[in-house]
Design an enzyme around this catalytic site. Structure first.
Site, PDB file in Angstrom:
ATOM      1  N   CYS A  33      24.078  69.529  74.520  1.00 24.89           N
ATOM      2  CA  CYS A  33      25.196  70.391  74.125  1.00 24.89           C
ATOM      3  C   CYS A  33      24.736  71.697  73.493  1.00 24.89           C
ATOM      4  CB  CYS A  33      26.099  69.647  73.139  1.00 24.89           C
ATOM      5  SG  CYS A  33      25.229  69.248  71.617  1.00 24.89           S
ATOM      6  N   ASP A  35      23.548  72.104  70.525  1.00 21.27           N
ATOM      7  CA  ASP A  35      23.630  72.071  69.067  1.00 21.27           C
ATOM      8  C   ASP A  35      22.246  71.847  68.471  1.00 21.27           C
ATOM      9  OD1 ASP A  35      26.311  72.424  69.177  1.00 21.27           O
ATOM     10  OD2 ASP A  35      26.822  70.326  68.879  1.00 21.27           O
ATOM     11  N   CYS A  62      28.363  69.915  66.157  1.00 14.71           N
ATOM     12  CA  CYS A  62      29.710  69.368  66.125  1.00 14.71           C
ATOM     13  C   CYS A  62      29.926  68.650  64.797  1.00 14.71           C
ATOM     14  CB  CYS A  62      29.899  68.404  67.285  1.00 14.71           C
ATOM     15  SG  CYS A  62      28.997  66.874  67.049  1.00 14.71           S
ATOM     16  N   CYS A 106      24.726  62.890  69.131  1.00 11.66           N
ATOM     17  CA  CYS A 106      24.872  63.628  67.865  1.00 11.66           C
ATOM     18  C   CYS A 106      24.042  62.935  66.776  1.00 11.66           C
ATOM     19  CB  CYS A 106      26.325  63.699  67.435  1.00 11.66           C
ATOM     20  SG  CYS A 106      27.488  64.108  68.757  1.00 11.66           S
TER      21      CYS A 106
END
Ligand code: FES
Length: 166
Positions: A33, A35, A62, A106
């Site tokens: 992503c 991130d 996120c 994540c």
């Protein structure tokens, strides 16, 4: 995932921000992503053992990554380097409950940043192929690192904007 625990971690994130006097720092970016999370560690001697005194983080990520990073910086306090190395993403995000499949990376990104910081002291090296970087505690800001990583790795998409509601 426990939304209440997530909102609670987000409403008052712990240990957010750079740590100028850190002993080690690790940064990991997610190819999924784009991130990134950076984590700083400071050690101290306690009862003859070298344990993590405090940890802090920065995240352009996120909400799940921010919540897990916040929890992780609390969970690892008082642990030795070896003990902290044993902790995986599942343990670090345990207070949030099981993460949905699209959010598993994540937690893994936070685990990666923690391990990069834990290993940073040992290797004192620059980069590894999986976008993990180690840098001096007084090194560039996360924004600088993002840009540098984007330039050197070529494949990282960097979007500096507020995290969207997940
Ligand atoms: Fe990529 Fe959470 S870190 S969506």
């Amino acid at each position: 995932m426990d939304e209440t625990a997530l909102q609670s971690a987000l409403s008052n994130p712990q240990n957010l921000g750079e740590m100028p006097d850190a002993d080690a720092v690790g940064t990991v970016g997610s190819p999924d992503c784009g991130d990134m999370v950076r984590m700083w560690l400071k050690y101290k001697e306690k009862d003859g053992r070298r344990v993590i005194d405090k940890a802090s983080f920065q995240s352009f990520g996120c909400q799940t990554a921010i919540a897990v990073a916040s929890l992780a910086t609390e969970l690892i306090r008082g642990k030795t380097r070896e003990e902290a190395l044993q902790m995986n993403a599942e343990e670090l995000s345990a207070p949030l409950g099981p993460l949905p499949p699209m959010k598993i990376h994540c937690g893994q990104m936070v685990e990666g940043a923690l391990k990069a910081a834990l290993e940073a002291e040992q290797t004192a090296s620059g980069t590894s192929p999986n976008l993990t970087t180690s840098a001096p505690a007084s090194g560039p800001t996360l924004a600088d690192a993002l840009q540098a990583a984007g330039k050197s790795a070529g494949g990282i998409k960097i979007i500096l904007e507020p995290p969207v509601q997940q």
